[in-house]
Design an enzyme around this catalytic site. Structure first.
Site, PDB file in Angstrom:
ATOM      1  N   SER A  98      44.244  35.776  31.504  1.00 59.27           N
ATOM      2  CA  SER A  98      43.977  36.746  32.565  1.00 59.27           C
ATOM      3  C   SER A  98      44.660  38.074  32.246  1.00 59.27           C
ATOM      4  CB  SER A  98      44.446  36.160  33.903  1.00 59.27           C
ATOM      5  OG  SER A  98      43.929  36.883  34.989  1.00 59.27           O
ATOM      6  N   ASP A 220      34.469  30.325  37.385  1.00 56.94           N
ATOM      7  CA  ASP A 220      35.699  31.060  37.656  1.00 56.94           C
ATOM      8  C   ASP A 220      35.449  32.032  38.800  1.00 56.94           C
ATOM      9  OD1 ASP A 220      37.986  32.578  37.709  1.00 56.94           O
ATOM     10  OD2 ASP A 220      37.934  33.152  35.610  1.00 56.94           O
ATOM     11  N   HIS A 248      40.107  29.369  37.491  1.00 59.84           N
ATOM     12  CA  HIS A 248      40.563  30.527  36.726  1.00 59.84           C
ATOM     13  C   HIS A 248      41.686  30.187  35.749  1.00 59.84           C
ATOM     14  CE1 HIS A 248      41.280  34.696  35.779  1.00 59.84           C
ATOM     15  NE2 HIS A 248      42.515  34.672  36.273  1.00 59.84           N
TER      16      HIS A 248
END
Length: 268
Positions: A98, A220, A248
């Site tokens: 991320s 996600d 995620h």
């Protein structure tokens, strides 16, 4: 080795200390270096492993946080470079989840000779929709998220974590995520969330020349498929691969699949 950088980012060096290659793992928002435990362990027999926590991620690093410094993602990228410099590491492979992936990319753009490859897991250059760009969130949704965080941080974390983690049949995963989010100081978490969700690094990723593997889960809530395709299309040397993973945080929920996706890229 000055204690400031090691202490500031709670740096841990594991794996094979004399290995020719080093893997540096960068975590995402709401987690810390423990999120990489299962993935890092799979490579510890052949690589030097470097783990660290971003400033503000937990009690150990929060004393080093200030809003003046950490108002842009570049500050976190600079911290990565500090770690590499203090450990005298070059030609590393950075594996980032991320926002950890995006700050790793910014670091590699700034000091390209320090990196060899990048692996970005469910990363995004921008989370807000913009004309024909689908980032996954509109501004109103983010404003409501920030307001909820400010109003009752722990209640927000209790609702946010299960949605982002998904995998409802394994509630211990969401519970673990709640714990790491809740380890953040509420005002610091809000400040970091604002920086992350309002950032826009679409122009920057076009400058990343390193071979880059983009790993994205099939389901996600935070990063839609369109983001992965956008990054592949706008990064000069990137490959996108999807893994059958919900949520995620596939490096936590589906570590084996993330490892399987990483191996051939590392060995290529």
């Amino acid at each position: 080795m000055p204690m400031s950088v090691v202490k500031r980012n709670n740096v841990q060096v594991l794996g094979k200390p004399d290995a020719a290659e080093t893997l540096v793992f960068a975590h995402g928002f709401g987690t810390d270096q423990t999120a990489w435990q299962d993935v890092a362990e799979a490579f510890a027999d052949k690589y030097k492993i470097v783990l660290f926590d971003y400033v503000g991620a937990n009690e150990k690093t929060t004393p080093f946080f200030n809003t003046r410094k950490y108002k842009h993602l570049q500050a976190y990228a600079d911290d990565i470079l500090d770690v590499l410099e203090e450990l005298a590491l070059r030609q590393v492979t950075l594996i980032g989840h991320s926002v950890g992936g995006m700050t790793g990319a910014l670091a590699a753009i700034q000091e390209p000779s320090w990196f060899s490859k990048l692996i970005l897991v469910n990363a995004s250059p921008r989370y807000v929709n913009d004309n024909d760009y689908q980032g996954g969130f509109d501004q109103q949704t983010l404003d409501e998220l920030f307001a909820q965080m400010q109003r009752d941080f722990h209640a927000w974390a209790g609702g946010f974590a299960p949605r982002i983690m998904a995998n409802a049949d394994r509630p211990h995963l969401a519970n673990g995520f709640i714990q790491t989010i809740s380890a953040m100081r509420p005002d610091v978490a809000l400040a970091i969330a604002r920086v992350i969700f309002q950032s826009d690094h679409r122009a920057d990723i076009a400058q990343l020349q390193h071979p880059t593997l983009l790993i994205q889960g099939t389901h996600d809530l935070a990063v839609p498929h369109a983001v992965g395709h956008y990054m592949e299309n706008h990064m000069p040397n990137a490959w996108l691969t999807f893994i059958d993973a919900e949520g995620h945080l596939p490096h936590i929920s589906h570590a084996d699949k993330v490892v399987q996706a990483i191996r051939p890229f590392l060995f290529s």
